[in-house]
Design an enzyme around this catalytic site. Structure first.
Site, PDB file in Angstrom:
ATOM      1  N   ASP A   1      -2.442  -2.726  15.605  1.00 58.18           N
ATOM      2  CA  ASP A   1      -3.205  -3.726  15.392  1.00 58.18           C
ATOM      3  C   ASP A   1      -5.027  -3.603  15.864  1.00 58.18           C
ATOM      4  OD1 ASP A   1      -2.554  -7.481  14.911  1.00 58.18           O
ATOM      5  OD2 ASP A   1      -3.933  -6.529  16.757  1.00 58.18           O
TER       6      ASP A   1
HETATM    7  C1  LIG Z   1     -13.261  -5.167  12.243  1.00 60.33           C
HETATM    8  C2  LIG Z   1     -12.842  -4.563  10.999  1.00 60.33           C
HETATM    9  C3  LIG Z   1     -11.756  -4.541  10.842  1.00 60.33           C
HETATM   10  N1  LIG Z   1     -10.496  -4.423   9.578  1.00 60.33           N
HETATM   11  C4  LIG Z   1      -9.898  -4.785   9.650  1.00 60.33           C
HETATM   12  C5  LIG Z   1      -8.132  -3.294   9.538  1.00 60.33           C
HETATM   13  C6  LIG Z   1      -6.865  -4.781   9.659  1.00 60.33           C
HETATM   14  O1  LIG Z   1      -6.464  -4.182   8.324  1.00 60.33           O
HETATM   15  C7  LIG Z   1      -7.566  -5.763  10.037  1.00 60.33           C
HETATM   16  C8  LIG Z   1      -7.027  -6.797  10.953  1.00 60.33           C
HETATM   17  O2  LIG Z   1      -5.874  -7.390  10.666  1.00 60.33           O
HETATM   18  P1  LIG Z   1      -4.368  -6.712  11.734  1.00 60.33           P
HETATM   19  O3  LIG Z   1      -3.246  -7.918  12.019  1.00 60.33           O
HETATM   20  O4  LIG Z   1      -4.448  -5.633  12.520  1.00 60.33           O
HETATM   21  O5  LIG Z   1      -3.255  -6.053  10.191  1.00 60.33           O
HETATM   22  P2  LIG Z   1      -2.927  -5.989   8.904  1.00 60.33           P
HETATM   23  O6  LIG Z   1      -1.963  -7.212   8.844  1.00 60.33           O
HETATM   24  O7  LIG Z   1      -4.502  -6.004   7.972  1.00 60.33           O
HETATM   25  O8  LIG Z   1      -1.899  -5.179   8.564  1.00 60.33           O
HETATM   26  P3  LIG Z   1      -0.655  -5.145   9.234  1.00 60.33           P
HETATM   27  O9  LIG Z   1      -0.378  -5.839  10.004  1.00 60.33           O
HETATM   28  O10 LIG Z   1       0.276  -4.542   7.984  1.00 60.33           O
HETATM   29  O11 LIG Z   1      -0.557  -3.653   9.694  1.00 60.33           O
HETATM   30  O12 LIG Z   1      -8.692  -5.950   9.618  1.00 60.33           O
HETATM   31  C9  LIG Z   1     -11.512  -3.759   8.279  1.00 60.33           C
HETATM   32  O13 LIG Z   1     -10.647  -3.141   7.695  1.00 60.33           O
HETATM   33  N2  LIG Z   1     -12.658  -2.768   9.401  1.00 60.33           N
HETATM   34  C10 LIG Z   1     -13.648  -3.762   9.997  1.00 60.33           C
HETATM   35  O14 LIG Z   1     -14.257  -3.280   9.907  1.00 60.33           O
END
Ligand SMILES: Cc1cn([C@H]2C[C@H](O)[C@@H](COP(=O)(O)OP(=O)(O)OP(=O)(O)O)O2)c(=O)[nH]c1=O
Length: 190
Positions: free
Chosen positions: A70
């Site tokens: 997360d």
């Molecule tokens: C800060 C940042 C976040 N992110 C993304 C990573 C995570 O996928 C998302 C944060 O949400 P999360 O809740 O961590 O994950 P998710 O819902 O995408 O996937 P799952 O719960 O099924 O594992 O933001 C980027 O892709 N690039 C960035 O620079």
């Protein structure tokens, strides 16, 4: 004994990061209701959410190692998750402009009675970005599924002045630490 790894995530970025390092795994997504006490420190929150995501899958696959993660952005002690709408995305990006924030990714590795929890913190400093830049960026829809309303790996890279820590953790998975933790625990993956 060789074990099979399951990535309990619907994030295409996490899948790609793990594929890049040629670790064999399959993806299993579960619809977990994420519950957390907002008063806990952000590091505890990301580890707890990672564990909840992994546990929801581990329940059904008790022969496999299950990996959950997360990611949140923290600015001035405030947690910025995924924006609910474009107004919220604008508010978040306005806060991040010209400032340094933290990106925390919690990781949970569950295998039967074993549990490994850790998190990585990366400090990211943004250039000052104009209201027009923020609006144009939001129009691309890139911010909408990302913590803190930006993606460092795509157009959001244009905002980044400095980064301290693991880049891949910002994208969603501290992949080197994760593989090291798997090895340290003695897992052999098939
Ligand atoms: C800060 C940042 C976040 N992110 C993304 C990573 C995570 O996928 C998302 C944060 O949400 P999360 O809740 O961590 O994950 P998710 O819902 O995408 O996937 P799952 O719960 O099924 O594992 O933001 C980027 O892709 N690039 C960035 O620079």
């Amino acid at each position: 004994m060789k074990q099979h790894l399951i990535l309990a995530s619907g994030s295409p970025r996490r899948k790609e990061l793990l594929e890049n390092v040629r670790v064999p795994f399959t993806v299993v997504i579960s619809d977990v209701e994420e519950v957390v006490d907002p008063k806990l420190p952000p590091s505890e929150i990301v580890m707890s959410l990672a564990e909840q995501k992994a546990a929801a899958v581990a329940d059904r696959f008790n022969e496999s190692i299950v990996l959950g993660a997360d990611t949140v952005v923290v600015y001035n002690g405030e947690i910025l998750g995924k924006p609910a709408n474009t107004e919220e995305a604008k508010r978040m990006l306005t806060k991040l402009s010209g400032n340094t924030h933290q990106v925390l990714t919690g990781v949970a590795i569950l295998f039967q009675k074993e549990k490994i929890l850790f998190y990585e913190q990366t400090d990211v400093t943004f250039w000052t970005i104009s209201e027009e830049e923020i609006e144009d960026y939001i129009e691309t829809e890139e911010p909408m599924d990302k913590a803190g309303s930006y993606g460092i790996q795509e157009l959001g890279s244009l905002f980044v002045k400095e980064i301290k820590g693991d880049y891949f953790s910002v994208v969603g998975l501290p992949v080197a630490r994760t593989v090291r933790e798997l090895k340290k625990a003695g897992f052999s993956l098939k």
